[in-house]
Scaffold this active site. Sequence first.
Site, PDB file in Angstrom:
ATOM      1  N   LEU A 178      48.932  31.911  41.045  1.00 63.05           N
ATOM      2  CA  LEU A 178      49.532  33.223  41.247  1.00 63.05           C
ATOM      3  C   LEU A 178      49.721  33.884  39.891  1.00 63.05           C
ATOM      4  O   LEU A 178      50.183  33.249  38.943  1.00 63.05           O
ATOM      5  CB  LEU A 178      50.909  33.092  41.927  1.00 63.05           C
ATOM      6  CG  LEU A 178      51.005  33.203  43.442  1.00 63.05           C
ATOM      7  CD1 LEU A 178      52.466  33.132  43.871  1.00 63.05           C
ATOM      8  CD2 LEU A 178      50.367  34.473  43.968  1.00 63.05           C
ATOM      9  N   ASP A 179      49.378  35.164  39.780  1.00 62.22           N
ATOM     10  CA  ASP A 179      49.615  35.898  38.545  1.00 62.22           C
ATOM     11  C   ASP A 179      51.105  35.890  38.207  1.00 62.22           C
ATOM     12  O   ASP A 179      51.950  35.827  39.110  1.00 62.22           O
ATOM     13  CB  ASP A 179      49.153  37.351  38.685  1.00 62.22           C
ATOM     14  CG  ASP A 179      47.639  37.486  38.772  1.00 62.22           C
ATOM     15  OD1 ASP A 179      46.949  36.532  38.365  1.00 62.22           O
ATOM     16  OD2 ASP A 179      47.171  38.533  39.252  1.00 62.22           O
ATOM     17  N   PRO A 180      51.457  35.981  36.916  1.00 67.13           N
ATOM     18  CA  PRO A 180      52.873  36.020  36.538  1.00 67.13           C
ATOM     19  C   PRO A 180      53.661  37.132  37.236  1.00 67.13           C
ATOM     20  O   PRO A 180      54.827  36.945  37.589  1.00 67.13           O
ATOM     21  CB  PRO A 180      52.824  36.250  35.018  1.00 67.13           C
ATOM     22  CG  PRO A 180      51.521  35.669  34.596  1.00 67.13           C
ATOM     23  CD  PRO A 180      50.569  35.952  35.729  1.00 67.13           C
ATOM     24  N   ALA A 204      53.139  38.308  40.157  1.00 64.49           N
ATOM     25  CA  ALA A 204      53.167  38.109  41.610  1.00 64.49           C
ATOM     26  C   ALA A 204      54.297  37.151  41.985  1.00 64.49           C
ATOM     27  O   ALA A 204      54.690  36.291  41.207  1.00 64.49           O
ATOM     28  CB  ALA A 204      51.836  37.556  42.097  1.00 64.49           C
TER      29      ALA A 204
END
Length: 308
Positions: free
Chosen positions: A47-49, A51
């Site tokens: 997961l992107d930071p 997100a």
Amino acid sequence: MSQQKRVKRAISGWLILNKPYDMTSTQAVGKIKWLFEAKKAGHAGTLDPLATGILPIALGEATKTVPFVQDGTKIYEFDIAWGSATTTDDVEGEVIETSDHRPTEAELTDILPCFTGIITQIPPAFSAIKINGERAYDLARAGEKPDMPPREIEIEALEVLAHGAEISTLRVTCQKGTYVRALARDIAKKLGSVAHVSRLHRAAVGPFTQDDAVSIEYLEDYADSISRDQALRPIADALGHLDEVSLDQKQAQAVRMGNPALLLGRNAPISLEVAYATHKGDVLAIGRVEKGQFKPSRVILPDSAQRN
């Protein structure tokens, strides 16, 4: 005096974390590994930071089942901020284009079928895809424009949850490899506008949903790592979509040694491409059934065996 080194435990299972905003997946795994004093940990699906949401984290022998979760269906809820495109296709990047056009809800709903099924997508330049051995985001941060090859992805469902002049909220059900940031970018382009993702939340990964998730704060409320163990999900929860082969004691002993086991009984399967074997409810191995024999490819060791 020097601080006593923590003794790491052989503990196995799945922890379904509700990852907070502005934390990398690697940082989240490190935090969970520390809280549980676990010897080994990994995650299923980065997961992107920026997100939030479901980040399944495997501890111990559960790491051997990561691909079966990572390859599962994913559900995201995201906000599209209309009127500005950014270098990263999210709020972290610099604005590179603007538009005064704002689509109506009817216009947005009408074009969603163009983005369902198997479609072609060009991933964002700021992504972890490798281009000639280098990460695309490293090239992009260095000022280069990486040539991102298009790829086929599968989107099972796409719906509008809320619509406004400046922000619309959508939910997408998709398969591995889908970039939601690219999806928002392409939807806006189809509508004659530009946009970026201003919020991204993952609501499900494979068999795990928001109902299974716990927060870091929840885990920190426990006094010790052993008390936190009650938050772990069994390894079998990651394999529910596979065929289960139940073994007796003798068969289980063979499989634990990495050997095949002959399956007996009128209903015993003859051939299965992928299956998992259990004994008294415990997962023993992942493998296949060939000519009436279960052949293990990944043996799942009990925690007690890992301590020896």
